[in-house]
Scaffold this active site. Structure first.
Site, PDB file in Angstrom:
ATOM      1  N   CYS A  82       0.857  -1.183   0.000  1.00  0.00           N
ATOM      2  CA  CYS A  82       0.000   0.000   0.000  1.00  0.00           C
ATOM      3  C   CYS A  82       0.891   1.230   0.000  1.00  0.00           C
ATOM      4  CB  CYS A  82      -0.903  -0.014   1.234  1.00  0.00           C
ATOM      5  SG  CYS A  82      -1.897   1.478   1.457  1.00  0.00           S
ATOM      6  N   CYS A 128       1.139   2.982  -8.018  1.00  0.00           N
ATOM      7  CA  CYS A 128      -0.082   2.400  -7.457  1.00  0.00           C
ATOM      8  C   CYS A 128      -0.083   0.932  -7.828  1.00  0.00           C
ATOM      9  CB  CYS A 128      -1.321   3.099  -8.018  1.00  0.00           C
ATOM     10  SG  CYS A 128      -2.884   2.316  -7.551  1.00  0.00           S
TER      11      CYS A 128
END
Length: 269
Positions: free
Chosen positions: A75, A187
């Site tokens: 993350c 991402c």
């Protein structure tokens, strides 16, 4: 007692981190992976720093129940704002984050010192990649661009859709005008769109997949510490989620190019 047989824990705010699972399986198929997706509280990027650090602590505790030999933060938000929390909660377990791994590889790969970074609005606004890259090499110039539509496009499976290409061209045009030679996918959803992105940037721009970068880093660290699992069998990941999204099965199949979805365990955090 940690040994080479111990699992590797991976967590993310949702399902994007499955690209890290895919990269780990490709490079380290013998490793037992415990993946926790905090799908009940996704997204993290819109939360306060206090809340994000609280979630990082709780996610780490969830993985620590399995006595992992390593924890990978899949993350970007937690990598930027809660790495120290994961390290302290992990009590000596080696911790790797996708952000640092991607930044380090980008610095090694660039030839002209001009690096582009694409990510969610939250990641780009945090300036985390730019700070990490310039801390490693102050002379490098970083050009960042938020690409908020890439996550829904990836989750809808619009990988080669004409509309996706038009959107990607619009996003990337600004960075390509900056004469970058390296582009960081900031991402964990974005590797799903990597082929399309590379078609737009052309072959001369090096695409940095943070999922692959962190998996390569994990392989090196495990080998250096004699914790590499050398078994010849391929292990099925153990999947944990805090809420079971309706589309989890199709997303797992998409993200891992798998025909079979293993059992998914629902856990409380």
């Amino acid at each position: 007692m940690i040994s080479s047989e111990s699992p590797v824990g991976i967590f993310d705010s949702g399902i994007g981190g499955l690209t890290v699972v895919r990269a780990m399986q490709a490079m380290l198929p013998a490793e037992q992976i415990i993946y926790f997706g905090d799908t009940a509280r996704v997204p993290y990027g819109s939360k306060s720093q206090v809340t994000i650090r609280k979630y990082a602590h709780e996610d780490t505790l969830t993985l620590m129940k399995y006595q992992p030999k390593m924890i990978i933060i899949a993350c970007n938000t937690v990598s930027a704002l809660g790495l120290d929390v994961v390290e302290s909660t992990g009590k000596g377990v080696t911790v790797l984050g996708v952000l640092k791994a991607g930044a380090e590889l980008a610095v090694r790969e660039t030839l002209n010192g001009r690096i582009g970074v694409i990510g969610t609005q939250a990641t780009i606004c945090s300036n985390a990649y730019a700070c990490e890259i310039t801390a490693l090499a102050p002379e490098i110039q970083v050009f960042s661009k938020a690409c908020p539509l890439f996550v829904p496009l990836a989750e809808e499976g619009f990988i080669n859709h004409p509309a996706s290409k038009l959107i990607a061209e619009e996003y990337l045009d600004e960075l390509l005008c900056c004469n970058i030679d390296t582009l960081v996918l900031g991402c964990t959803h974005y590797p799903i769109l990597k082929t399309m992105i590379q078609e737009i940037t052309g072959p001369d721009i090096r695409i940095i997949d943070s999922a692959e970068a962190v998996a390569a880093g994990a392989r090196t660290l495990l080998a250096d510490n004699a914790l590499l699992n050398t078994a010849t069998t391929t292990r099925t990941p153990h999947l944990l989620v805090s809420d079971l999204p309706q589309k989890f099965q199709s997303l797992y199949t998409l993200f891992l190019s798998a025909s079979h979805v293993p059992d998914v365990e629902l856990v409380e955090v």
